[in-house]
Design a protein around this motif. Structure first.
Motif, mmCIF file in Angstrom:
data_model
loop_
_atom_site.group_PDB
_atom_site.id
_atom_site.type_symbol
_atom_site.label_atom_id
_atom_site.label_comp_id
_atom_site.label_asym_id
_atom_site.label_seq_id
_atom_site.Cartn_x
_atom_site.Cartn_y
_atom_site.Cartn_z
ATOM 1 N N SER A 94 2.650 42.172 2.593
ATOM 2 C CA SER A 94 1.259 41.991 2.213
ATOM 3 C C SER A 94 1.002 40.591 1.676
ATOM 4 C CB SER A 94 0.890 43.001 1.146
ATOM 5 O OG SER A 94 1.614 42.730 -0.023
ATOM 6 N N LEU A 95 2.036 39.895 1.294
ATOM 7 C CA LEU A 95 1.805 38.599 0.674
ATOM 8 C C LEU A 95 1.711 37.504 1.709
ATOM 9 C CD1 LEU A 95 3.925 38.313 -2.545
ATOM 10 C CD2 LEU A 95 1.525 37.831 -2.253
ATOM 11 N N GLY A 96 0.634 36.754 1.674
ATOM 12 C CA GLY A 96 0.534 35.596 2.540
ATOM 13 C C GLY A 96 1.490 34.531 2.060
ATOM 14 N N TYR A 140 -8.337 28.541 7.292
ATOM 15 C CA TYR A 140 -7.039 27.938 6.956
ATOM 16 C C TYR A 140 -6.636 28.318 5.537
ATOM 17 C CZ TYR A 140 -3.538 24.394 5.977
ATOM 18 O OH TYR A 140 -2.389 23.770 5.606
ATOM 19 N N LEU A 141 -7.594 28.159 4.602
ATOM 20 C CA LEU A 141 -7.295 28.439 3.195
ATOM 21 C C LEU A 141 -6.926 29.910 3.005
ATOM 22 C CD1 LEU A 141 -7.332 27.035 0.420
ATOM 23 C CD2 LEU A 141 -9.629 27.903 0.124
ATOM 24 N N LEU A 142 -7.690 30.798 3.654
ATOM 25 C CA LEU A 142 -7.400 32.234 3.535
ATOM 26 C C LEU A 142 -6.025 32.543 4.115
ATOM 27 C CD1 LEU A 142 -10.803 33.865 4.517
ATOM 28 C CD2 LEU A 142 -9.750 33.832 2.272
ATOM 29 N N MET A 147 -3.474 30.632 4.364
ATOM 30 C CA MET A 147 -2.367 30.075 3.595
ATOM 31 C C MET A 147 -2.188 30.767 2.252
ATOM 32 S SD MET A 147 -1.023 27.834 5.414
ATOM 33 C CE MET A 147 -1.538 27.554 7.087
ATOM 34 N N THR A 148 -3.241 31.403 1.743
ATOM 35 C CA THR A 148 -3.131 31.924 0.376
ATOM 36 C C THR A 148 -3.196 33.445 0.312
ATOM 37 O OG1 THR A 148 -5.483 31.529 0.077
ATOM 38 C CG2 THR A 148 -3.984 29.836 -0.725
ATOM 39 N N VAL A 149 -4.347 34.046 0.558
ATOM 40 C CA VAL A 149 -4.467 35.463 0.212
ATOM 41 C C VAL A 149 -4.120 36.443 1.317
ATOM 42 C CG1 VAL A 149 -6.090 35.273 -1.671
ATOM 43 C CG2 VAL A 149 -6.945 35.303 0.644
ATOM 44 N N LEU A 150 -4.286 36.049 2.585
ATOM 45 C CA LEU A 150 -4.175 37.066 3.633
ATOM 46 C C LEU A 150 -2.719 37.430 3.930
ATOM 47 C CD1 LEU A 150 -6.848 36.127 6.283
ATOM 48 C CD2 LEU A 150 -6.915 37.907 4.552
ATOM 49 N N PRO A 151 -2.480 38.696 4.316
ATOM 50 C CA PRO A 151 -1.146 39.081 4.781
ATOM 51 C C PRO A 151 -0.820 38.351 6.092
ATOM 52 C CG PRO A 151 -2.700 40.861 5.123
ATOM 53 C CD PRO A 151 -3.409 39.829 4.303
ATOM 54 N N LEU A 179 -12.198 27.312 5.696
ATOM 55 C CA LEU A 179 -11.954 28.571 4.981
ATOM 56 C C LEU A 179 -10.899 29.455 5.658
ATOM 57 C CD1 LEU A 179 -12.693 30.179 2.461
ATOM 58 C CD2 LEU A 179 -14.443 31.343 3.786
#
Lengths: 248, 493
Positions: free
Chosen positions: B209-211, B415-417, B419-423, B413
């Motif tokens: 689940s962790l990006g 890219y940011l998603l 790299m950070t929050v998405l699985p 956005l």
């Protein structure tokens, strides 16, 4: 009072306003729900803070907030309405204050709708046993997110007043919000990374959404929101200063 | 058309603030690329602290770590042996467990000395990928499938003939099947020839689940029994490569009645950047692209919305009634200008940024000249097409704030998603369909199917190849420009 009424009329009758307010709600709720639906949870643990996850849509919603706030100022300059405004109401700071109050109120109202729906959607989509933070922390995260979006509106409004061009102002706001976190990721020195996370408007402000592992945050939730408030105050100060010192 | 282009160039040139925005875009890329805060320890504490990585014959960093039982061979010759058994273990935090790494390797090798990164060719059996013939780290050819078991041993043969090496395999030692014949240039007359065993690190995501990947990994080892050797001793044993091959317990060799049992850990393969990878890639110098992107988006949007604001659009369209051509001319002028600027800045940043990083003691993964050229041209293309996409959003939406946001949100956005929050799964999906797919152009570390690794966006691996990523961005641009042209035709200016 007269100024508030005038600003309210302008915002109310501007063609994009109601769509943008609806957009704040739709963007926030949709991305939050998508993030919660996409996550793969193992039993009772999703590997992430469930409350923060259910508010992921703030990332998208804040961009719509920025558009609304920038257009409230920039639209007036691009049509030349600004000259009429400042002729009718020569106390410029009063106009800026009234505009800030009206825009922030509208944004906070939209956020107050979007945030509870996002959190309820998260609660419904995530496994029940993972959603167990203390009620006070959930309340703080929710109320804090509403305030966060209000402060983003003030930051955008201040920058737009200082720059007077919608395109430049929105570019600056989005750069501050989205590019600094990407640059932060590229910094390998942990001390510098922490400093950047503590001072960037988005990463500091969103600390308000954390409900667990608080000791690992670069700064405490309310202090984070305070950093964003300083950014907003700075932007408004810059806007006020240029407004007083320049021709309209 | 020439007049039109000239007119549009004049408008771009005189756009208020455009010079400032272009300089700011270039300045942001240069500042973030050439004055990086990265500090490393390579070579800063005297000669002992030099970061020496094995570099293969193609100039790329490689892993060259295995257990080698060898003898010298002068001139042409052959080695034949049978691998009669192969087992593997994984060394986790809670001890050893039986698990063969799919790319565990055991077989015959001819190598130009024992220096790390020296040329070689090898024929081998693998944990789960059958017989392979590999040479010089990057090249891999598949032979017959199937694992080695006690009832199903595998015969291998390696033949040197001048500068060509032939690998063969056989189920019984009678009928032989050529896996591949490969060229190995500049091989000295005397080479080392012998048997080798190695088994690569394993890596698995701790939490899908962790990006921001929590990866766990560790060494593995493999043990193979060789017999029916056609060459007689003396043999010497050597453990080559990094520390893992020395720290793993049980690594070494033991003579048996009919041959040897050899245990090894490591890999003979190209090095990959990953959660555990050391050093940074040349892409790191281009982090300022994101800041530059915002500036070119603002220019692209302002280029068209400015005309609406000042009523200039009516004059433009009166002068050129074929409205689609106006949009095309604007796109061509803007795209070409941004591309030229992007090319110059990216070239400076990539070439000199690496030097700055190395000077600071940061280990920069070597990249071939072709890769550097692709990354530089790709960055220019990314900025150029993105500015045209922004122009399209501006023509479609006509309000600069909305258009800038649409452009930034669709490119930055995702890219940011990702790299950070998405699985990882959702992140890869997003980087396939959104305009952010074009960031794949900046990927400088290739992905190798013959090296097991977590190839995830946040370790610099994109789901699409660079050209396909650019095609996704170009498709978005064409769609938005098409809609804008349609709207320009249908509506009053």
């Amino acid at each position: 009072m007269r100024q508030l009424h005038a600003e309210w009329t302008k915002l109310r009758t501007s063609p994009g306003t109601k769509w943008l307010l609806a957009g704040i709600i739709a963007a926030t709720v949709a991305l939050s729900a998508l993030a919660c639906a996409a996550i793969v949870c193992r039993a009772s643990d999703c590997g992430q803070d469930p409350v923060k996850l259910s508010l992921t849509g703030t990332l998208l919603g804040q961009a719509v907030v920025a558009i609304l706030a920038v257009l409230a100022v920039g639209g007036e300059y691009s049509t030349g309405l600004a000259r009429v405004t400042y002729t009718a109401m020569p106390r410029r700071l009063g106009v800026l204050a009234a505009k800030a109050a009206v825009v922030t109120a509208a944004v906070v109202a939209a956020a107050a709708v979007a945030v509870p729906i996002s959190m309820l959607a998260g609660h419904a989509l995530l496994p029940a046993q993972s959603f167990t933070p203390p009620a006070s922390a959930v309340l703080r995260a929710g109320a804090g997110t509403v305030l966060y979006l209000g402060l983003i509106a003030l930051l955008s409004l201040g920058l737009a007043t200082a720059m007077r061009s919608s395109a430049a102002a929105i570019g600056t706001v989005l750069g501050l919000l989205f590019v600094i976190p990407i640059l932060t990721q590229a910094v390998s020195d942990p001390a510098w990374q922490r400093h950047l996370e503590q001072s960037a408007p988005m990463s500091a402000g969103l600390a308000i959404q954390a409900t667990r592992d608080l000791q690992d945050l670069p700064l405490s939730p309310w202090a984070g929101l305070g950093v964003l408030a300083l950014w907003a105050a700075g932007a408004l100060g810059l806007g006020a200063w240029t407004l007083l010192g320049r021709d309209v | 058309m020439r007049n039109l282009l000239h007119a549009e160039w004049t408008k771009l040139r005189t756009l208020p603030g455009w010079i400032f925005a272009m300089i700011a875009a270039a300045g942001a890329m240069l500042a973030l690329g050439l004055l990086p805060g990265l500090q490393g320890s390579c070579g800063t504490q005297g000669p002992q602290s030099q970061c020496v990585a094995a570099v293969g014959p193609d100039g790329l960093e490689v892993s060259d770590s295995f257990t080698f039982v060898h003898q010298a061979m002068t001139g042409d010759g052959t080695i034949t042996a049978r691998v009669s058994q192969m087992t593997g273990q994984r060394l986790g935090p809670d001890g050893e467990q039986d698990a063969m790494a799919p790319w565990a390797k055991a077989g015959l090798i001819v190598k130009d000395g024992t220096a790390a990164g020296s040329a070689y060719a090898a024929v081998m059996v693998t944990g789960a990928h059958g017989v392979r013939m590999q040479h010089n780290y990057l090249y891999d050819k598949a032979g017959p499938a199937g694992q080695v078991t006690q009832t199903q041993p595998r015969w291998l043969r390696l033949t040197r003939s001048g500068d060509t090496i032939t690998g063969q395999s056989s189920p019984d030692g009678v009928t032989w099947n050529t896996v591949a014949t490969v060229p190995l240039k500049h091989l000295p007359p005397t080479v080392l020839i012998g048997m080798f065993v190695t088994s690569p690190q394993y890596a698995e995501a701790m939490n899908e689940s962790l990006g921001a990947v929590g990866a766990s990994g560790g060494p593995t080892k493999a043990t193979a029994t060789f017999d029916h050797l056609d060459r007689t001793g003396p043999w010497s044993e050597q453990r080559l490569g990094g520390s893992t091959n020395f720290e793993v317990p049980g690594v070494g060799f033991e003579p048996t009645d009919t041959g040897f049992t050899i245990t090894g850990s490591g890999d003979i393969a190209p090095a990959v950047a990953g959660p555990a990878g050391a050093g940074v890639s040349i892409t790191e110098t281009l982090v300022g692209t994101f800041a530059a992107l915002i500036f070119v988006v603002v220019i692209g949007v302002g280029y068209i919305t400015g005309e609406y604001r000042h009523g200039m659009i009516r004059m433009t369209l009166a002068a050129t009634p074929r409205r689609g051509r106006v949009l095309a001319a604007k796109a061509a002028v803007l795209g070409a200008t941004v591309f030229t600027l992007g090319l110059a800045v990216a070239a400076i940043v990539v070439i000199f940024g690496q030097k700055v990083l190395r000077g600071n003691g940061v280990y920069v993964l070597p990249a071939t000249g072709a890769t550097q050229l692709r990354v530089i041209a790709g960055t220019a293309a990314l900025l150029s097409v993105a500015s045209v996409l922004a122009l399209g959003w501006g023509a479609l939406l006509r309000r600069s704030a909305t258009a800038v946001t649409a452009a930034v949100l669709t490119i930055v956005l995702p890219y940011l998603l990702a790299m950070t929050v998405l699985p990882a799964g959702a992140a890869q999906w997003l980087l396939r369909i959104s305009p952010a797919a074009a960031f794949a152009l900046q990927q400088s570390t290739p992905q190798y199917y013959q090296v097991a690794n977590l190839y995830l966006p946040n370790s610099g691996y994109y789901p699409l190849p660079g050209w396909a990523g650019l095609a996704v961005l170009a498709a978005w641009t064409a769609a938005v420009l098409g809609l804008a042209a349609h709207r320009l035709h249908r509506r009053d200016a």
